[in-house]
Scaffold this active site. Structure first.
Site, PDB file in Angstrom:
ATOM      1  N   ASP A  70       1.381  -0.858  -0.079  1.00 47.21           N
ATOM      2  CA  ASP A  70       0.032  -0.175  -0.292  1.00 47.21           C
ATOM      3  C   ASP A  70       0.626   1.055  -0.550  1.00 47.21           C
ATOM      4  O   ASP A  70       2.257   1.114  -0.037  1.00 47.21           O
ATOM      5  CB  ASP A  70      -0.656  -0.023   1.142  1.00 47.21           C
ATOM      6  CG  ASP A  70      -1.811   0.380   0.762  1.00 47.21           C
ATOM      7  OD1 ASP A  70      -2.037   1.724  -0.308  1.00 47.21           O
ATOM      8  OD2 ASP A  70      -3.027   1.252   1.864  1.00 47.21           O
TER       9      ASP A  70
HETATM   10  C1  BGC Z   1      -4.804   3.164   0.082  1.00 47.52           C
HETATM   11  C2  BGC Z   1      -5.149   2.476  -1.092  1.00 47.52           C
HETATM   12  C3  BGC Z   1      -5.116   3.240  -2.989  1.00 47.52           C
HETATM   13  C4  BGC Z   1      -3.008   3.800  -2.514  1.00 47.52           C
HETATM   14  C5  BGC Z   1      -3.739   4.958  -3.821  1.00 47.52           C
HETATM   15  C6  BGC Z   1      -3.818   4.189   0.099  1.00 47.52           C
HETATM   16  O1  BGC Z   1      -3.616   5.249   1.136  1.00 47.52           O
HETATM   17  O2  BGC Z   1      -4.665   2.758   1.193  1.00 47.52           O
HETATM   18  O3  BGC Z   1      -6.365   1.534  -0.829  1.00 47.52           O
HETATM   19  O4  BGC Z   1      -4.536   2.274  -3.425  1.00 47.52           O
HETATM   20  O5  BGC Z   1      -3.519   4.650  -1.250  1.00 47.52           O
HETATM   21  O6  BGC Z   1      -3.999   5.991  -3.893  1.00 47.52           O
END
Ligand code: BGC
Length: 770
Positions: free
Chosen positions: A273
């Site tokens: 993530d």
């Molecule tokens: C989130 C993810 C997301 C990523 C990219 C993170 O803050 O937890 O679910 O895909 O950002 O935007």
């Protein structure tokens, strides 16, 4: 011009098709190039002040290819290797609607209903159709990987991102995920299932240690991911922010290698993530192939470790191979030229249909709904005028429009109170103007405060209308969980308004309809006693108002059922006792950087007793049970035939016995013998949604259950075991709404022996049935 494009396409295809062998490509890469494959090109985080950004966050730029996408990979021009684009999210393709490179052109994406709505459809074919539409939009806008679907378990009603997730039950969540992924990937867009795993709260999410038993992990939190991988083979998995029993998910070899690759045989790649974990080298060693969005510090750390002999080049090659194997399938690698235009008209209809199927009719006293044509309707509640299409953060979508309920109702044969509409419209406009714009895009949206009315005003409105429709709205998003006061619970203003509306609309022939425009579970006991009808619409996407109006008027018969239990009180949900975890140091100050949290711990003491598994097993009354949902028609279940061979099959028919066409969701709950290992009273093992059945029409349904579906995880033996004894198979319309029943005696079988993995340091006391 066309000829020229075709030539370009052929040229780039030819350049790459000579290199389809990943190993050949890897052999040509320098060490630096290999390391670049392990990290993304960085991210310019909109709204985050420079001094709050992670050190050396931005090593490249995501904006040069598809503006507003969440990330990109490196290109290696000397080898004709293009970069690939990663974009969120679970409710639609999240990219910027405008591009500096194409002034005057817009790139809006369709905002589909949020995940909780899609799972309420219990319709895997619909999930596939929605997924396909995502795939087409991603392809047309230049995206290669969708950062969705998200299938974390709804462990507690206050989970800030529950709207992005499917269910409290891993079979429902896993099957909807698989349908959706199959749809997405049928178009050539890669899907990324996230957040792997046990990421069920937002508070302090990057510094949180989830402490959870091996059994709860396997039976609840991992199960949906396993189903999704087996049924749809997603190209990528996103590891979660949290630690699991002491080790960050992205640095957790037991999770990412021993379990995901060796035990489950997963062939795709794993990405972090965004900015997750703290140790790039540990992440690569654990099997987390790609570090997103990528930082210069990660590049330097990996290179230093290779040069010092601490990180084997073979480990790097293994990750580069997993990544490149998947990249080879992308639009970018195939030389596909994105058109920049997509089929928004067709997808509008899919969004509306999906919104219909996700709506759950919770209460309908004396057939209040559907509303009779030409009923006079007074539309109350600020969210009737600012209907919430979806939640915030990476689950948000830059949509071209969103239809409010008030607008949707105006398109029907109902007669809405224009004077009341005008009062609300002016009020909402005035109050909205007082709310400052959000400092950062991912922060929660602020809703306009609910409008109060005097009893006399309401009586005057009731005198000239037949029905009051009141919409109750809630929103949430990343980084924060919800609160009990004024969020799970109704506000004092909402309660007062409902009390007065009930009184004002109590005369014969008058009624009060409550529309729940919420992302997650709220209190419904108070509502039940005030409303004649309650329609749970969730956050139904950009076609919200049209879709809700279709259900209220009976143009469409509601066919959704609950993917999550609605409890009587929040403190009766067992996880509430330890949600959302506690800081290790109670006096710790919150870091200024919003991307960081306070080191915390969340102990999943309730073990496997999540949602209905708890309420049902311990006979705790609920407000609305799992699987529940009403219809404007009725269904009969008949002629159950059960057979056991290598698999167990149950066949039966469902007939529409009412007056309206409708769809039914049949659910199979299996109760295992209760001696030996402690088990929930029953569990969902299969489900099916009928086609639209006309009055009198029937459909034959077959459920197939494999022995491994019946197994429980015995932590002392580290094995999946089918207990010996009598099993009850309940074909039901909702949990405990049993329509047909069969019993079967099975002998004890060990279906799979596993390694002991992800074991917590100390045994976690799970609730006991005794
Ligand atoms: C989130 C993810 C997301 C990523 C990219 C993170 O803050 O937890 O679910 O895909 O950002 O935007």
């Amino acid at each position: 011009m066309k000829k020229h494009l075709l030539y370009l396409l052929l040229l780039s295809c030819a350049a790459l098709s000579a290199q389809t062998n990943t190993q050949e490509l890897i052999d040509k890469l320098t060490l630096d190039e290999k390391i670049y494959f392990l990290i993304g090109t960085g991210m310019d985080i909109p709204g985050v002040p420079d001094d709050a950004k992670p050190a050396e966050a931005v090593v490249g730029s995501t904006s040069n290819k598809v503006e507003g996408a969440a990330g990109t990979s490196y290109a290696v021009p000397r080898l004709n290797i293009p970069s690939v684009v990663f974009a969120d999210g679970p409710a639609g393709i999240r990219i910027s609607p405008e591009r500096e490179s194409n002034p005057g052109q817009t790139f809006y994406a369709t905002a589909f209903p949020t995940a909780s709505s899609l799972s309420s459809s219990w319709n895997t074919a619909l999930a596939a159709q929605v997924g396909e539409a995502f795939g087409i939009e991603g392809r047309d806008y230049g995206v290669d990987f969708l950062l969705a679907p998200a299938l974390n378990i709804h462990r507690n009603p206050l989970g800030g991102r529950n709207f992005e997730y499917y269910s409290e039950d891993p079979v429902l969540g896993g099957m909807i995920t698989a349908g959706f992924v199959n749809g997405v990937q049928s178009t050539g867009l890669g899907a990324t299932i996230k957040h792997f795993v046990a990421n069920n709260s937002e508070t302090n999410r990057t510094a949180l240690n989830t402490v959870v038993s091996e059994r709860a992990l396997r039976e609840i939190y991992l199960r949906g991911f396993k189903i999704a991988i087996e049924e749809s083979n997603p190209w990528a998995v996103m590891s979660s922010y949290n630690k699991i029993n002491g080790t960050y998910a992205s640095e957790n070899k037991e999770l990412l290698t021993d379990l995901l690759r060796e035990e489950w045989g997963y062939q795709g790649f794993v990405m972090t993530d965004w900015f997750a974990g703290t140790d790039a080298v540990a992440q690569i060693k654990a099997g987390n192939d790609l570090l997103m969005p990528g930082t210069a510090a990660q590049f330097n750390a990996i290179k230093k470790a290779v040069e010092a002999g601490e990180l084997d080049i073979k480990t790097i090659d293994r990750s580069v191979k997993a990544i490149l194997d998947a990249y080879q399938k992308t639009f970018a690698f195939k030389g596909y030229e994105a058109s920049g235009k997509t089929n928004l008209e067709e997808h509008k209809a899919i969004a509306r249909k999906a919104a219909h199927e996700g709506m759950v009719l919770l209460q309908n006293v004396e057939n209040t709904l559907p509303l009779k044509p030409e009923s006079k309707v007074a539309v109350f509640g600020t969210t009737s005028y600012e209907t919430i299409a979806g939640g915030t953060g990476s689950g948000d979508v830059n949509k071209a429009y969103s239809v409010s309920l008030a607008e949707g109702l105006k398109q029907t044969a109902l007669i809405t109170d224009a004077e009341l509409d005008a009062v609300y419209e002016a009020y909402v406009k005035e109050e909205r103007a007082k709310i400052p714009p959000k400092a950062m895009f991912f922060l929660k949206d602020e809703l306009v405060p609910e409008k109060s009315w005097t009893t006399a005003e309401l009586e005057a409105i009731a005198a000239k209308n037949d029905v009051a429709v009141f919409t109750l709205g809630r929103t949430s998003g990343e980084f924060q969980d919800r609160e009990e006061a004024d969020d799970f619970l109704l506000t004092e203003t909402e309660k007062a308004l409902l009390t007065d509306l009930k009184k004002a609309f109590s005369a014969p022939g008058k009624s009060l309809v409550v529309v729940l425009n919420v992302g997650g579970v709220i209190e419904t006991e108070f509502l039940k006693n005030h409303a004649d009808a309650i329609l749970l619409t969730w956050q139904p996407g950009q076609e919200a108002g049209n879709a809700i109006a279709d259900i209220l008027t009976g143009t469409v018969n509601p066919s959704g059922k609950l993917p999550v239990t609605f409890p009587v009180a929040l403190n009766e949900v067992p996880s509430s006792a330890n949600f959302p975890g506690k800081p290790l140091d109670p006096d710790a100050e919150k870091p200024a950087n919003p991307l960081q949290g306070v080191p915390s711990e969340e102990i999943y003491k309730e073990g496997i007793y999540i949602g209905y598994r708890y309420f049902d097993s311990f006979e705790v009354p609920v407000s609305y049970p799992f699987g529940f949902g009403l219809s404007y028609t009725t269904f009969a279940y008949e002629n159950l035939k059960a057979e056991a061979d290598d698999v167990i099959t149950l066949q039966f028919s469902v007939t529409n016995t009412g007056d309206a066409a409708g769809k039914e969701i049949a659910q199979l709950y299996i109760a295992a013998p209760q001696d030996g290992l402690e088990k929930p009273k029953q569990e969902l093992k299969a489900f099916a949604k009928t086609a639209l059945l006309q009055p009198g029409q029937s459909e034959q349904i077959t459920f197939t259950v494999k022995p491994e579906d019946l197994a429980f995880y015995d932590t002392t033996k580290h094995a999946w075991i089918v207990a010996g004894g009598q099993y009850t198979f309940a074909v039901s319309g909702a949990l405990n709404a049993v329509k047909l029943k069969a019993t079967l005696v099975l002998s004890e079988t060990v279906v799979e022996q596993t390694k002991a993995l992800l074991t917590p340091e100390q045994a976690i006391e799970e609730l006991s049935r005794k």
